[in-house]
Structure formats: structure tokens, C-alpha cells
Design an enzyme around this catalytic site. Structure first.
Site, PDB file in Angstrom:
ATOM      1  N   ASP A  97      14.739  -9.915  -0.096  1.00 51.97           N
ATOM      2  CA  ASP A  97      14.250 -10.976   0.774  1.00 51.97           C
ATOM      3  C   ASP A  97      14.597 -10.648   2.224  1.00 51.97           C
ATOM      4  OD1 ASP A  97      13.372 -13.183   2.043  1.00 51.97           O
ATOM      5  OD2 ASP A  97      14.698 -14.619   1.025  1.00 51.97           O
TER       6      ASP A  97
ATOM      7  N   GLN B 107       0.842  -1.212   0.000  1.00 53.88           N
ATOM      8  CA  GLN B 107       0.000   0.000   0.000  1.00 53.88           C
ATOM      9  C   GLN B 107       0.870   1.252   0.000  1.00 53.88           C
ATOM     10  OE1 GLN B 107      -3.818  -0.219   2.282  1.00 53.88           O
ATOM     11  NE2 GLN B 107      -2.520  -1.260   3.754  1.00 53.88           N
TER      12      GLN B 107
ATOM     13  N   LYS C 219       7.257  -5.072  15.632  1.00 53.41           N
ATOM     14  CA  LYS C 219       7.485  -3.713  15.114  1.00 53.41           C
ATOM     15  C   LYS C 219       8.211  -2.862  16.159  1.00 53.41           C
ATOM     16  CE  LYS C 219       6.256  -2.147  11.701  1.00 53.41           C
ATOM     17  NZ  LYS C 219       6.949  -2.079  10.380  1.00 53.41           N
TER      18      LYS C 219
ATOM     19  N   TYR D 244       2.672  -9.029  16.304  1.00 59.30           N
ATOM     20  CA  TYR D 244       2.993  -8.016  15.281  1.00 59.30           C
ATOM     21  C   TYR D 244       3.514  -6.737  15.935  1.00 59.30           C
ATOM     22  CZ  TYR D 244       2.060  -4.217  11.966  1.00 59.30           C
ATOM     23  OH  TYR D 244       2.164  -3.085  11.183  1.00 59.30           O
TER      24      TYR D 244
ATOM     25  N   TRP E 207      -3.863   2.233  10.988  1.00 59.97           N
ATOM     26  CA  TRP E 207      -5.071   1.924  10.207  1.00 59.97           C
ATOM     27  C   TRP E 207      -4.893   2.353   8.730  1.00 59.97           C
ATOM     28  CZ3 TRP E 207     -10.353   2.734  13.081  1.00 59.97           C
ATOM     29  CH2 TRP E 207     -10.278   2.211  14.370  1.00 59.97           C
TER      30      TRP E 207
ATOM     31  N   ASP F 144       0.753   1.970  15.423  1.00 63.47           N
ATOM     32  CA  ASP F 144       0.036   2.284  16.670  1.00 63.47           C
ATOM     33  C   ASP F 144      -0.114   1.045  17.550  1.00 63.47           C
ATOM     34  OD1 ASP F 144      -1.622   1.226  14.646  1.00 63.47           O
ATOM     35  OD2 ASP F 144      -3.431   2.050  15.553  1.00 63.47           O
TER      36      ASP F 144
ATOM     37  N   ALA G  54       7.311  -4.837   5.103  1.00 60.03           N
ATOM     38  CA  ALA G  54       7.115  -5.331   6.475  1.00 60.03           C
ATOM     39  C   ALA G  54       6.251  -6.584   6.445  1.00 60.03           C
ATOM     40  CB  ALA G  54       6.423  -4.260   7.329  1.00 60.03           C
ATOM     41  N   TYR G  55       6.288  -7.311   7.543  1.00 58.56           N
ATOM     42  CA  TYR G  55       5.334  -8.402   7.775  1.00 58.56           C
ATOM     43  C   TYR G  55       4.118  -7.743   8.433  1.00 58.56           C
ATOM     44  CZ  TYR G  55       3.494 -12.845   9.552  1.00 58.56           C
ATOM     45  OH  TYR G  55       2.699 -13.942   9.818  1.00 58.56           O
TER      46      TYR G  55
HETATM   47  N1  LIG Z   1      -1.416  -1.718   7.113  1.00 56.80           N
HETATM   48  C1  LIG Z   1      -1.655  -1.048   8.236  1.00 56.80           C
HETATM   49  O1  LIG Z   1      -2.813  -0.908   8.685  1.00 56.80           O
HETATM   50  C2  LIG Z   1      -0.506  -0.447   9.007  1.00 56.80           C
HETATM   51  C3  LIG Z   1      -0.795   0.207  10.203  1.00 56.80           C
HETATM   52  C4  LIG Z   1       0.264   0.787  10.905  1.00 56.80           C
HETATM   53  C5  LIG Z   1       1.558   0.686  10.414  1.00 56.80           C
HETATM   54  N2  LIG Z   1       1.805   0.024   9.245  1.00 56.80           N
HETATM   55  C6  LIG Z   1       3.197  -0.065   8.787  1.00 56.80           C
HETATM   56  O2  LIG Z   1       3.285   0.705   7.591  1.00 56.80           O
HETATM   57  C7  LIG Z   1       4.267   0.109   6.718  1.00 56.80           C
HETATM   58  C8  LIG Z   1       3.659  -0.126   5.339  1.00 56.80           C
HETATM   59  O3  LIG Z   1       2.554  -1.025   5.485  1.00 56.80           O
HETATM   60  P1  LIG Z   1       1.653  -1.467   4.241  1.00 56.80           P
HETATM   61  O4  LIG Z   1       0.246  -1.525   4.718  1.00 56.80           O
HETATM   62  O5  LIG Z   1       1.992  -0.660   3.038  1.00 56.80           O
HETATM   63  O6  LIG Z   1       2.175  -2.949   4.041  1.00 56.80           O
HETATM   64  P2  LIG Z   1       1.765  -4.001   2.880  1.00 56.80           P
HETATM   65  O7  LIG Z   1       0.758  -3.396   1.966  1.00 56.80           O
HETATM   66  O8  LIG Z   1       1.453  -5.280   3.594  1.00 56.80           O
HETATM   67  O9  LIG Z   1       3.129  -4.156   2.076  1.00 56.80           O
HETATM   68  C9  LIG Z   1       4.238  -4.749   2.681  1.00 56.80           C
HETATM   69  C10 LIG Z   1       5.323  -4.914   1.648  1.00 56.80           C
HETATM   70  O10 LIG Z   1       6.377  -5.682   2.275  1.00 56.80           O
HETATM   71  C11 LIG Z   1       6.766  -6.713   1.384  1.00 56.80           C
HETATM   72  N3  LIG Z   1       7.303  -7.852   2.098  1.00 56.80           N
HETATM   73  C12 LIG Z   1       6.669  -8.653   2.992  1.00 56.80           C
HETATM   74  N4  LIG Z   1       7.495  -9.639   3.388  1.00 56.80           N
HETATM   75  C13 LIG Z   1       8.660  -9.450   2.727  1.00 56.80           C
HETATM   76  C14 LIG Z   1       9.903 -10.144   2.708  1.00 56.80           C
HETATM   77  N5  LIG Z   1      10.120 -11.241   3.433  1.00 56.80           N
HETATM   78  N6  LIG Z   1      10.899  -9.683   1.898  1.00 56.80           N
HETATM   79  C15 LIG Z   1      10.688  -8.589   1.141  1.00 56.80           C
HETATM   80  N7  LIG Z   1       9.554  -7.887   1.128  1.00 56.80           N
HETATM   81  C16 LIG Z   1       8.534  -8.320   1.904  1.00 56.80           C
HETATM   82  C17 LIG Z   1       5.484  -7.057   0.648  1.00 56.80           C
HETATM   83  O11 LIG Z   1       5.783  -7.780  -0.508  1.00 56.80           O
HETATM   84  P3  LIG Z   1       4.741  -8.914  -0.998  1.00 56.80           P
HETATM   85  O12 LIG Z   1       3.453  -8.200  -1.239  1.00 56.80           O
HETATM   86  O13 LIG Z   1       5.393  -9.472  -2.196  1.00 56.80           O
HETATM   87  O14 LIG Z   1       4.624  -9.880   0.172  1.00 56.80           O
HETATM   88  C18 LIG Z   1       4.912  -5.664   0.388  1.00 56.80           C
HETATM   89  O15 LIG Z   1       5.513  -5.061  -0.721  1.00 56.80           O
HETATM   90  C19 LIG Z   1       4.743  -1.148   7.425  1.00 56.80           C
HETATM   91  O16 LIG Z   1       5.918  -0.875   8.139  1.00 56.80           O
HETATM   92  C20 LIG Z   1       3.628  -1.460   8.409  1.00 56.80           C
HETATM   93  O17 LIG Z   1       4.092  -2.199   9.524  1.00 56.80           O
HETATM   94  C21 LIG Z   1       0.798  -0.535   8.533  1.00 56.80           C
END
Ligand SMILES: NC(=O)c1ccc[n+]([C@@H]2O[C@H](COP(=O)([O-])OP(=O)(O)OC[C@H]3O[C@@H](n4cnc5c(N)ncnc54)[C@H](OP(=O)(O)O)[C@@H]3O)[C@@H](O)[C@H]2O)c1
Length: 285
Positions: A35, A11, A128, A124, A149, A101, A59-60
Site C-alpha cells: 500500500d 503493464q 514523478k 502527474y 507512452w 517523459d 505508481a499512480y
Molecule cells: N503508462 C505510461 O504510459 C507510462 C509512461 C511513462 C512512464 N510510466 C511509468 O512507468 C511505470 C510503470 O507504469 P505502468 O504503465 O506499468 O503502470 P500501471 O499499468 O498503471 O501499473 C501501476 C501499478 O501500480 C500499482 N499501484 C497503484 N497505486 C498503488 C498503491 N497505492 N499501492 C500499491 N500499488 C499501487 C497498480 O496496482 P492496481 O492495478 O491494483 O492499482 C499497478 O500494479 C510507472 O512508474 C509509470 O509512472 C508509464
């Protein structure tokens, strides 16, 4: 200035690609080239590209699955960022990293500041938090942005799930006792770009941890109602339910509003309201 971005198809990664690519020399990498399950491998990417700034948008993020994959979550969310921070420090690059958060237990009644006590309730959030600590120990030249979120027009998220449910003709039951700040990935990407502009002006007094969300708070129930209103699905009945009625493998914090005043004080940046951001996202779908 060269910027290396980890995570192109997530995202936030997709939003960063939109806002950065026309302004900076950027390189985005994703799986399988990247990776993060092999933390030592990230150093090579930094050494090869020699960027001024590295952004870690990868991120995971599977909050519930993390409960059964704690080691994997920890490697990707803590050990890989640590390795990356060491590599950035060695190469003289600034690291921009993201956190959540969910490092808070949600028992507060006022928005959390960056210095508020952390106490993640699930794997999770723990992974983090370990990543934040590891990055801050490995380099001084970092910016960590805690957000919440997150949603966007790409990927899996609450907004898109609600829109899919709208066509079912059934009432939608949504948790009403968890409160937070929905944040549009596009707005987080724009803030990241503004921070880069400040870093590019050689300011060295702005490293550290920041809270970054769209302004205002709501519950998942309130968010669902607004999604259906904006998407002209007023016919959908949204039933409020409690967290107890919607058990999940990972416990969720009840209240995670983040105080974003440090971002305004240091960078002069504020984000639009969550309602404004949501309207732009839904318009773009
Ligand atoms: N989503 C939320 O609601 C939320 C809330 C608070 C904070 N955050 C933080 O905001 C940041 C961005 O989140 P997001 O929602 O954009 O995450 P996302 O949509 O889940 O995207 C995560 C990315 O990480 C990659 N990834 C996962 N495992 C990997 C691995 N082993 N090696 C290399 N790449 C890997 C994924 O690739 P693949 O798609 O190929 O797996 C994807 O490109 C993160 O740090 C997250 O913790 C997110």
C-alpha cells in the site's frame, strides 16, 4: 540474488514477471499487501525479504485524474519512492525506479537528454519528478529509467483502446500534434533485466538516471495508423486532430522524444524501433 518487485499486475510489472521469474529468486507484491498510500509501510517489505535489488514498477499513473488528486499522486509517486529509497539504502539494496517523459514541458525540438531542463506541465509529471529527486537524495545506489507512452498486451493503454474502437465502424479522431516514442513494456522489462545483469557483475559506476524508450518517434495519429495497419484494420479512417480539439484535464507536452544514448554508452543497450515493438505486441494479442 533476490529481487523484490513492487507492482505485479500493471503493464510493466506483468512484463517483469515474464522476464525475471525464471532467472532470479523474485518476489512480486501488489495491492492490498503493498500500500503505497502509506509510504512508511514499504520499509517492512524490504526488511522482511532482504533483497539485493528492489524494482518499483508501481505508481499512480492516471494522468488526468491526478489533476484532482494531487496529494494522492504525490504520496504514491514521490513520498513512497522516497521511503523505499531510504529502506533500500539501509538494507544495502539497489533501487530500480521508473519515471516519465512528462517531466518535460515538450517545447524542445531535439530529443531530451537526461540533463535537459525539466518543467512538468501537469500534476502527474510533477509528482514523478518529485519522486526522481527524492530517490536520488535518499540513496546513491539507484537506477531511474525515464520511459514514455508505455503499452502492453495487459492493462489499459492507447493500443488496446484503438483496437476496441476499430470495430465501431466510425472514423477515429486522433491527436496528430503530440510527438513521442511509444514503448513496449516487454522491451522495457528486458532492458531492466539486462541492467540487473550488469549490476550483478558488481559494477558500481552505472547508477543514475537514464532515458529508455523504443527508438524512433511518431504522433498519436501515426501510432493509431500503424496499429490499424498491423491489425489488418486498414478500413478504419483515422482523422488527424489538434491538441486543442481534444482538451484533457492535464495539459500534454507536444514533443517528448528522449535521447537514449546514455543507456547505450554506459550499458551498451539499445531498444528496437517502436514499429518493430508494436508489431510484436499486436502479434501477441
Ligand atoms: N503508462 C505510461 O504510459 C507510462 C509512461 C511513462 C512512464 N510510466 C511509468 O512507468 C511505470 C510503470 O507504469 P505502468 O504503465 O506499468 O503502470 P500501471 O499499468 O498503471 O501499473 C501501476 C501499478 O501500480 C500499482 N499501484 C497503484 N497505486 C498503488 C498503491 N497505492 N499501492 C500499491 N500499488 C499501487 C497498480 O496496482 P492496481 O492495478 O491494483 O492499482 C499497478 O500494479 C510507472 O512508474 C509509470 O509512472 C508509464
Amino acid at each position: 540474488m533476490k529481487i523484490l518487485v513492487f507492482g505485479r499486475i500493471g503493464q510493466l510489472g506483468s512484463a517483469l514477471a515474464e522476464v525475471l521469474s525464471d532467472r532470479y529468486e523474485t518476489r512480486f507484491i501488489d495491492q492490498p499487501e503493498l500500500d503505497l498510500t502509506v509510504p512508511e509501510s514499504v520499509r517492512d517489505h524490504v526488511q522482511t525479504y532482504l533483497p539485493s535489488i528492489v524494482i518499483n514498477a508501481a505508481a499512480y499513473t492516471a494522468v488526468d485524474r491526478a489533476e484532482t488528486e494531487p496529494e494522492l499522486a504525490h504520496i504514491i509517486n514521490a513520498r513512497a519512492p522516497e521511503s523505499l529509497a531510504y529502506a533500500c539504502d539501509e538494507a544495502g539494496a539497489v533501487l530500480i525506479h521508473y519515471s516519465t517523459d512528462y517531466v518535460f514541458d515538450g517545447t524542445a525540438s531535439m530529443p531530451y537528454t537526461e540533463t535537459a531542463a525539466v518543467a512538468p506541465t501537469g500534476v502527474y509529471g510533477q509528482s514523478k519528478l518529485a519522486g526522481e529527486i527524492a530517490v536520488a537524495s535518499a540513496t546513491q545506489r539507484y537506477v531511474i529509467l525515464r520511459t514514455a507512452w508505455l503499452y502492453s498486451a495487459v492493462g489499459h493503454n492507447f493500443v488496446k483502446t484503438m483496437l476496441k474502437l476499430a470495430d465501431s465502424g466510425q472514423p477515429v479522431r486522433v491527436v496528430a500534434d503530440q510527438v513521442g516514442s511509444p514503448t513496449y513494456a516487454q522491451d522495457l522489462a528486458r532492458v531492466t533485466r539486462s541492467i540487473i545483469e550488469v549490476l550483478n557483475s558488481s559494477r558500481e559506476d552505472c547508477f543514475g538516471l537514464y532515458h529508455v524508450t523504443n527508438s524512433g518517434t511518431t504522433s498519436w495519429h501515426g501510432l493509431a495508423q500503424e496499429i490499424f495497419r498491423l491489425a489488418a484494420h486498414q478500413d478504419v479512417v483515422v482523422q488527424p486532430i489538434s491538441t486543442e480539439e481534444y482538451p484533457t484535464p492535464a495539459p500534454r507536452p507536444a514533443y517528448t522524444a528522449l535521447d537514449c544514448s546514455k543507456l547505450e554508452r554506459v550499458f551498451g543497450l539499445t531498444l528496437p524501433s517502436w514499429r518493430d515493438a508494436l508489431a510484436r505486441c499486436i502479434d501477441s494479442l
